[in-house]
Write a protein that holds these residues in place. Sequence first.
Motif, short mmCIF file in Angstrom:
data_model
loop_
_atom_site.label_atom_id
_atom_site.label_comp_id
_atom_site.label_asym_id
_atom_site.label_seq_id
_atom_site.Cartn_x
_atom_site.Cartn_y
_atom_site.Cartn_z
N LYS A 51 1.81 37.59 -12.91
CA LYS A 51 2.13 38.38 -14.10
C LYS A 51 1.29 39.65 -14.16
CE LYS A 51 2.22 38.25 -19.12
NZ LYS A 51 2.04 37.45 -20.33
N ALA A 52 -0.02 39.50 -13.93
CA ALA A 52 -0.91 40.66 -13.96
C ALA A 52 -0.58 41.65 -12.86
CB ALA A 52 -2.36 40.19 -13.85
N ALA A 53 -0.19 41.18 -11.68
CA ALA A 53 0.15 42.06 -10.57
C ALA A 53 1.41 42.88 -10.88
CB ALA A 53 0.35 41.25 -9.29
N ILE A 54 2.44 42.25 -11.46
CA ILE A 54 3.67 42.96 -11.82
C ILE A 54 3.37 44.02 -12.87
CG2 ILE A 54 5.93 42.72 -12.93
CD1 ILE A 54 6.01 41.58 -10.19
N GLU A 55 2.59 43.65 -13.89
CA GLU A 55 2.27 44.60 -14.96
C GLU A 55 1.42 45.75 -14.43
OE1 GLU A 55 0.64 42.13 -18.07
OE2 GLU A 55 2.65 41.56 -18.74
N LEU A 56 0.55 45.49 -13.47
CA LEU A 56 -0.30 46.54 -12.90
C LEU A 56 0.50 47.47 -11.97
CD1 LEU A 56 -3.19 47.70 -12.31
CD2 LEU A 56 -3.24 46.11 -10.38
N MET A 57 1.28 46.90 -11.07
CA MET A 57 1.96 47.69 -10.04
C MET A 57 3.18 48.43 -10.57
SD MET A 57 1.64 45.04 -6.88
CE MET A 57 2.27 46.12 -5.61
N PHE A 58 3.95 47.82 -11.46
CA PHE A 58 5.20 48.42 -11.92
C PHE A 58 5.13 48.92 -13.36
CE2 PHE A 58 6.45 45.43 -8.56
CZ PHE A 58 7.13 46.31 -7.72
N ASN A 59 4.01 48.68 -14.06
CA ASN A 59 3.82 49.11 -15.45
C ASN A 59 4.95 48.58 -16.35
OD1 ASN A 59 2.44 50.33 -17.50
ND2 ASN A 59 3.35 52.34 -17.17
N LEU A 60 5.22 47.27 -16.25
CA LEU A 60 6.26 46.59 -17.03
C LEU A 60 5.64 45.45 -17.82
CD1 LEU A 60 8.97 46.26 -14.25
CD2 LEU A 60 9.01 47.85 -16.14
N LYS A 61 6.37 44.97 -18.82
CA LYS A 61 5.95 43.80 -19.59
C LYS A 61 6.70 42.58 -19.07
CE LYS A 61 3.10 45.73 -22.42
NZ LYS A 61 1.69 45.46 -22.32
N VAL A 62 5.97 41.51 -18.80
CA VAL A 62 6.53 40.28 -18.25
C VAL A 62 6.57 39.21 -19.34
CG1 VAL A 62 6.17 38.45 -16.55
CG2 VAL A 62 5.70 40.83 -15.94
N GLU A 63 7.73 38.57 -19.50
CA GLU A 63 7.84 37.48 -20.47
C GLU A 63 7.37 36.16 -19.88
OE1 GLU A 63 11.56 36.88 -22.38
OE2 GLU A 63 11.56 38.86 -23.30
N GLY A 64 7.72 35.88 -18.63
CA GLY A 64 7.34 34.62 -18.03
C GLY A 64 7.45 34.63 -16.52
N VAL A 65 6.80 33.66 -15.91
CA VAL A 65 6.82 33.52 -14.45
C VAL A 65 7.06 32.06 -14.11
CG1 VAL A 65 5.47 33.76 -12.32
CG2 VAL A 65 5.19 35.43 -14.15
N THR A 66 7.99 31.82 -13.20
CA THR A 66 8.24 30.49 -12.67
C THR A 66 8.02 30.55 -11.16
OG1 THR A 66 9.94 30.14 -14.35
CG2 THR A 66 9.94 28.63 -12.48
N VAL A 67 7.30 29.57 -10.62
CA VAL A 67 7.02 29.58 -9.19
C VAL A 67 7.62 28.35 -8.52
CG1 VAL A 67 4.94 30.98 -9.32
CG2 VAL A 67 4.77 28.52 -9.50
N ILE A 68 7.98 28.52 -7.26
CA ILE A 68 8.55 27.44 -6.45
C ILE A 68 7.87 27.48 -5.09
CG2 ILE A 68 10.62 26.64 -5.26
CD1 ILE A 68 12.24 27.93 -7.49
N ASN A 69 7.44 26.32 -4.61
CA ASN A 69 6.94 26.21 -3.25
C ASN A 69 8.12 25.89 -2.35
OD1 ASN A 69 4.10 26.63 -3.60
ND2 ASN A 69 4.05 24.67 -4.64
N GLN A 70 8.50 26.84 -1.53
CA GLN A 70 9.68 26.72 -0.67
C GLN A 70 9.26 26.12 0.67
OE1 GLN A 70 12.68 28.10 -1.98
NE2 GLN A 70 13.68 27.01 -0.33
N LYS A 71 9.89 25.04 1.06
CA LYS A 71 9.60 24.41 2.35
C LYS A 71 10.24 25.22 3.47
CE LYS A 71 7.45 20.75 0.88
NZ LYS A 71 6.05 20.57 1.17
N GLY A 72 9.57 25.29 4.61
CA GLY A 72 10.10 25.99 5.76
C GLY A 72 11.26 25.24 6.39
N LYS A 73 12.21 25.97 6.90
CA LYS A 73 13.39 25.36 7.51
C LYS A 73 13.08 24.88 8.93
CE LYS A 73 16.87 28.17 5.20
NZ LYS A 73 17.98 29.12 5.42
N ALA A 74 13.77 23.82 9.35
CA ALA A 74 13.67 23.35 10.73
C ALA A 74 14.56 24.24 11.60
CB ALA A 74 14.12 21.90 10.82
N LYS A 75 14.03 24.71 12.68
CA LYS A 75 14.77 25.57 13.60
C LYS A 75 14.67 25.01 15.01
CE LYS A 75 16.21 28.64 10.77
NZ LYS A 75 17.62 28.88 10.59
N ARG A 76 15.77 25.15 15.77
CA ARG A 76 15.80 24.64 17.14
C ARG A 76 15.95 25.79 18.12
NH1 ARG A 76 19.16 19.44 18.39
NH2 ARG A 76 18.91 20.55 20.35
N SER A 77 15.33 25.61 19.26
CA SER A 77 15.49 26.52 20.38
C SER A 77 15.65 25.65 21.62
CB SER A 77 14.29 27.45 20.50
OG SER A 77 14.45 28.28 21.62
#
Length: 100
Positions: free
Chosen positions: A44-70
Motif C-alpha cells: 500500500k505504501a509503495a503504490i501511494e509513494l510511486m503513483f501518488n494515489l490513494k489505496v483502499e485495500g490490498v489482497t495478496v496471493i502466494n502463487q505456486k509455480g507451474k510444472a514444466k516439462r522439457s
Amino acid sequence: MSTQDRLMQVLLAPHASEKTARIEELANQVTFKVLKTATKHEIKAAIELMFNLKVEGVTVINQKGKAKRSGRSTGYRSDWKKAYVTLQAGQSIDFLNGAQ
C-alpha cells in the motif's frame, strides 16, 4: 537500507491477463507481481509513494509455480506473490503515461 528504498523495491511488475483486465474495469483494482517478503502495508505504501494515489485495500496471493516439462525431465517455475490493489473511486493507473 532505508524504508523508502525498501518501498521502491517491493513492486516488481504489473501483472496483465484477461482476468486482471476484467477486474480493473469492474472493481477498480490493479494487479502487481511483488516481492515474496512484502507485506500488505508495504505494498500500500509503495503504490501511494510511486503513483501518488490513494489505496483502499490490498489482497495478496502466494502463487505456486507451474510444472514444466522439457523432454523427459520435469521442472517447476518459481513461486511468486501477486497483489490485488483496490484504488479509491475515480483513480486509475495508466501504465503507459503514469497515474491519473
